[in-house]
Write a protein that holds these residues in place. Structure first.
Motif, short mmCIF file in Angstrom:
data_model
loop_
_atom_site.label_atom_id
_atom_site.label_comp_id
_atom_site.label_asym_id
_atom_site.label_seq_id
_atom_site.Cartn_x
_atom_site.Cartn_y
_atom_site.Cartn_z
N MET A 1 0.83 -1.20 0.00
CA MET A 1 0.00 0.00 0.00
C MET A 1 0.86 1.26 0.00
O MET A 1 0.53 2.25 -0.62
CB MET A 1 -0.94 0.04 1.21
N VAL A 2 1.97 1.21 0.69
CA VAL A 2 2.85 2.37 0.73
C VAL A 2 3.54 2.57 -0.62
O VAL A 2 3.73 3.68 -1.07
CB VAL A 2 3.88 2.23 1.87
N SER A 3 3.91 1.48 -1.28
CA SER A 3 4.63 1.62 -2.54
C SER A 3 3.73 1.91 -3.73
O SER A 3 4.21 2.35 -4.75
CB SER A 3 5.48 0.37 -2.80
N TYR A 4 2.44 1.64 -3.63
CA TYR A 4 1.55 1.93 -4.75
C TYR A 4 1.19 3.40 -4.85
O TYR A 4 0.80 3.88 -5.88
CB TYR A 4 0.26 1.12 -4.66
N ILE B 1 4.01 5.32 -15.68
CA ILE B 1 3.44 6.37 -14.83
C ILE B 1 4.60 7.08 -14.15
O ILE B 1 5.40 6.44 -13.45
CB ILE B 1 2.45 5.79 -13.81
N ASP B 2 4.69 8.38 -14.35
CA ASP B 2 5.87 9.11 -13.90
C ASP B 2 6.08 9.12 -12.39
O ASP B 2 7.18 9.32 -11.91
CB ASP B 2 5.88 10.54 -14.45
N ASP C 1 5.23 6.43 -10.38
CA ASP C 1 5.18 5.05 -9.89
C ASP C 1 6.50 4.66 -9.24
O ASP C 1 7.55 4.69 -9.87
CB ASP C 1 4.88 4.12 -11.06
N VAL C 2 6.45 4.31 -7.95
CA VAL C 2 7.67 3.92 -7.26
C VAL C 2 7.90 2.40 -7.30
O VAL C 2 9.01 1.94 -7.09
CB VAL C 2 7.69 4.41 -5.79
N LEU C 3 6.87 1.64 -7.59
CA LEU C 3 7.01 0.19 -7.66
C LEU C 3 7.55 -0.24 -9.03
O LEU C 3 8.37 -1.16 -9.13
CB LEU C 3 5.68 -0.50 -7.38
N TYR C 4 7.08 0.41 -10.09
CA TYR C 4 7.55 0.16 -11.45
C TYR C 4 8.06 1.49 -12.01
O TYR C 4 7.35 2.17 -12.74
CB TYR C 4 6.42 -0.40 -12.33
N PRO C 5 9.29 1.87 -11.67
CA PRO C 5 9.80 3.18 -12.07
C PRO C 5 9.84 3.36 -13.58
O PRO C 5 10.04 2.39 -14.33
CB PRO C 5 11.21 3.20 -11.49
N LEU C 6 9.67 4.58 -14.00
CA LEU C 6 9.63 4.92 -15.41
C LEU C 6 10.90 4.45 -16.14
O LEU C 6 10.84 4.05 -17.30
CB LEU C 6 9.45 6.43 -15.56
N ARG C 7 12.02 4.44 -15.47
CA ARG C 7 13.26 4.01 -16.12
C ARG C 7 13.16 2.57 -16.61
O ARG C 7 13.80 2.20 -17.60
CB ARG C 7 14.46 4.20 -15.19
N ASN D 1 10.42 -1.79 -32.35
CA ASN D 1 9.19 -1.15 -32.83
C ASN D 1 8.31 -0.75 -31.64
O ASN D 1 7.12 -1.03 -31.62
CB ASN D 1 8.45 -2.10 -33.78
N ALA D 2 8.93 -0.10 -30.65
CA ALA D 2 8.20 0.24 -29.43
C ALA D 2 8.16 1.75 -29.23
O ALA D 2 9.05 2.48 -29.66
CB ALA D 2 8.85 -0.41 -28.22
N GLU D 3 7.10 2.19 -28.58
CA GLU D 3 6.98 3.60 -28.20
C GLU D 3 6.55 3.66 -26.74
O GLU D 3 5.91 2.75 -26.22
CB GLU D 3 5.97 4.33 -29.08
N LEU D 4 6.91 4.74 -26.09
CA LEU D 4 6.59 4.95 -24.68
C LEU D 4 5.57 6.06 -24.55
O LEU D 4 5.74 7.14 -25.11
CB LEU D 4 7.85 5.31 -23.89
N LYS D 5 4.51 5.80 -23.83
CA LYS D 5 3.51 6.81 -23.47
C LYS D 5 3.59 6.99 -21.96
O LYS D 5 3.55 6.01 -21.22
CB LYS D 5 2.09 6.38 -23.87
N ILE D 6 3.69 8.21 -21.52
CA ILE D 6 3.83 8.50 -20.10
C ILE D 6 2.54 9.08 -19.55
O ILE D 6 1.99 10.03 -20.11
CB ILE D 6 5.00 9.46 -19.84
N ILE D 7 2.08 8.49 -18.48
CA ILE D 7 0.90 8.98 -17.76
C ILE D 7 1.41 9.82 -16.60
O ILE D 7 2.22 9.34 -15.80
CB ILE D 7 0.03 7.81 -17.25
N HIS D 8 0.96 11.05 -16.52
CA HIS D 8 1.36 11.95 -15.43
C HIS D 8 0.36 11.83 -14.31
O HIS D 8 -0.85 12.02 -14.51
CB HIS D 8 1.47 13.39 -15.94
N SER D 9 0.84 11.48 -13.12
CA SER D 9 -0.05 11.27 -11.98
C SER D 9 0.71 11.48 -10.68
O SER D 9 1.90 11.14 -10.60
CB SER D 9 -0.59 9.83 -12.02
N ASP D 10 0.04 12.04 -9.69
CA ASP D 10 0.63 12.16 -8.36
C ASP D 10 0.33 10.93 -7.51
O ASP D 10 0.79 10.83 -6.39
CB ASP D 10 0.03 13.38 -7.63
N ALA D 11 -0.44 9.99 -8.04
CA ALA D 11 -0.96 8.89 -7.24
C ALA D 11 -0.24 7.57 -7.46
O ALA D 11 -0.70 6.53 -7.02
CB ALA D 11 -2.44 8.71 -7.54
N GLY D 12 0.89 7.54 -8.14
CA GLY D 12 1.54 6.26 -8.41
C GLY D 12 0.70 5.43 -9.36
O GLY D 12 0.00 5.95 -10.21
N HIS D 13 0.78 4.12 -9.22
CA HIS D 13 -0.06 3.30 -10.09
C HIS D 13 -1.21 2.83 -9.28
O HIS D 13 -1.82 2.07 -9.00
CB HIS D 13 0.72 2.19 -10.78
#
Length: 124
Positions: free
Chosen positions: A3-6, A92-93, A95-101, A112-124
């Protein structure tokens, strides 16, 4: 821990701040009735009521030992390089559990991949 990491620190701050559930109790220390503490304890009880702890242990063991390179050329890099279909990776920019990096690494590895970034203050 889950819960803390999400959620992000900012997400918790926006939702709870330093609010107490009971103003008559102590306002500091481990006995303070923080709203965030009450929320996390409630979520923990809900989790224990619906999820067998041994199942969680087995699930995390499988996740920790998963290797996409096993039986496919030996490395994740080789596997990703051979993905031919178009792939859209979402990250998700906050997200601490699955970092954007990690999503950026996936995209770099697939031709053949592209990255879409979701901006959120709430993690995933």
């Amino acid at each position: 821990v889950a819960m803390v990491s999400y959620r992000t620190p900012l997400g918790y701050h926006k939702k709870f701040g330093r609010a107490l559930t009971d103003e008559s109790g102590p306002s500091y220390g481990s006995k303070a009735p923080w709203q965030v503490k009450s929320y996390l304890e409630y979520q923990g009880r809900k989790f224990l009521d619906r999820f067998d702890p041994m199942t969680y242990v087995k699930l995390t063991e499988q996740m920790d030992s998963h290797d996409i390179g096993r039986g496919r050329g030996g490395s994740a890099e080789n596997v990703l390089a051979n993905v031919e279909i178009p792939v859209c990776v979402l990250g998700i920019d906050s997200d601490v559990l699955y970092p954007l990096r990690e999503q950026e690494e996936l995209v770099r590895g697939m031709p053949n991949a592209e990255l879409k970034i979701i901006h959120s203050d709430a993690g995933h």
